[in-house]
Design a protein around this motif. Structure first.
Motif, PDB file in Angstrom:
ATOM      1  N   VAL A  24      28.199 -50.672 -18.502  1.00 43.50           N
ATOM      2  CA  VAL A  24      29.033 -51.311 -19.512  1.00 43.50           C
ATOM      3  C   VAL A  24      30.263 -50.834 -19.385  1.00 43.50           C
ATOM      4  O   VAL A  24      30.464 -49.632 -19.822  1.00 43.50           O
ATOM      5  CB  VAL A  24      28.268 -51.441 -20.806  1.00 43.50           C
ATOM      6  CG1 VAL A  24      29.342 -52.055 -21.948  1.00 43.50           C
ATOM      7  CG2 VAL A  24      26.933 -52.002 -20.914  1.00 43.50           C
TER       8      VAL A  24
ATOM      9  N   VAL B 192      32.002 -57.354 -22.273  1.00 38.02           N
ATOM     10  CA  VAL B 192      30.402 -57.937 -22.425  1.00 38.02           C
ATOM     11  C   VAL B 192      30.014 -58.320 -23.933  1.00 38.02           C
ATOM     12  O   VAL B 192      29.058 -58.770 -24.424  1.00 38.02           O
ATOM     13  CB  VAL B 192      29.170 -56.689 -22.261  1.00 38.02           C
ATOM     14  CG1 VAL B 192      29.593 -56.336 -20.852  1.00 38.02           C
ATOM     15  CG2 VAL B 192      29.125 -55.510 -23.077  1.00 38.02           C
TER      16      VAL B 192
ATOM     17  N   GLN C 281      25.557 -61.073 -22.763  1.00 38.84           N
ATOM     18  CA  GLN C 281      24.455 -61.075 -21.922  1.00 38.84           C
ATOM     19  C   GLN C 281      23.596 -59.890 -22.574  1.00 38.84           C
ATOM     20  O   GLN C 281      23.822 -59.212 -23.364  1.00 38.84           O
ATOM     21  CB  GLN C 281      24.693 -60.588 -20.546  1.00 38.84           C
ATOM     22  CG  GLN C 281      25.660 -59.315 -20.492  1.00 38.84           C
ATOM     23  CD  GLN C 281      26.249 -59.129 -19.261  1.00 38.84           C
ATOM     24  OE1 GLN C 281      27.169 -59.984 -18.711  1.00 38.84           O
ATOM     25  NE2 GLN C 281      26.223 -57.898 -18.566  1.00 38.84           N
TER      26      GLN C 281
END
Length: 157
Positions: A120, A64, A112
């Motif tokens: 996550v 991420v 994002q």
């Protein structure tokens, strides 16, 4: 399954156990990531890490974020300072808490927004005294911006 096949299978399994590399057993408790607002490019990941043997956290990564670093936050007089650390010692049998205002994992260049309720993935790389490295896959739930530090998810390696 006859006795000879069972004995052979058991012998193979026992042999496999003894040829595996010796990695420090590491437990991760209560992992979480702080939610972000739209367009925010960084946040922190927090957790408690305990190693059975002396080890150290040498790397963290997550899909991420473009950059993932282990950071230390401290106060120097009235100034809060944050800096990346190359390694974080994990003394045998002692819980090392990654928390707001102290050591934590910094997720930067986010790809994002981190929204409450998301999960996550974070990979921790731990190095034992023997210099062998092992990875721990952590699934950290995203908590609200004002989340308290404790809730309850455990991961073991």
């Amino acid at each position: 399954m006859n006795r000879i096949v069972r004995a052979s299978l058991l012998s193979t399994l026992v042999s496999a156990v003894f040829i595996l590399p010796a990695h420090a057993q590491v437990t991760v408790k209560e992992p979480w990531v702080r939610a972000t607002v739209s367009a925010q490019m960084a946040t922190g990941a927090f957790m408690q890490i305990t190693s059975v043997q002396d080890a150290r956290l040498v790397e963290a990564r997550s899909p991420v974020a473009g950059v993932v670093e282990v950071h230390e936050m401290s106060m120097d007089k009235d100034v809060m300072k944050m800096r990346a650390v190359k390694t974080l010692d994990l003394p045998a049998g002692k819980s090392v808490e990654l928390k707001p205002g102290g050591y934590h994992i910094m997720l930067m260049d986010l790809k994002q927004q981190m929204k409450e309720g998301d999960t996550v993935p974070v990979t921790l790389v731990v190095e034992g005294k023997d210099k062998k490295r092992s990875t721990i896959e952590v699934k950290a739930p995203v908590r609200p911006l004002a989340a308290p530090a404790a809730m309850g998810h455990d991961m073991k390696h």
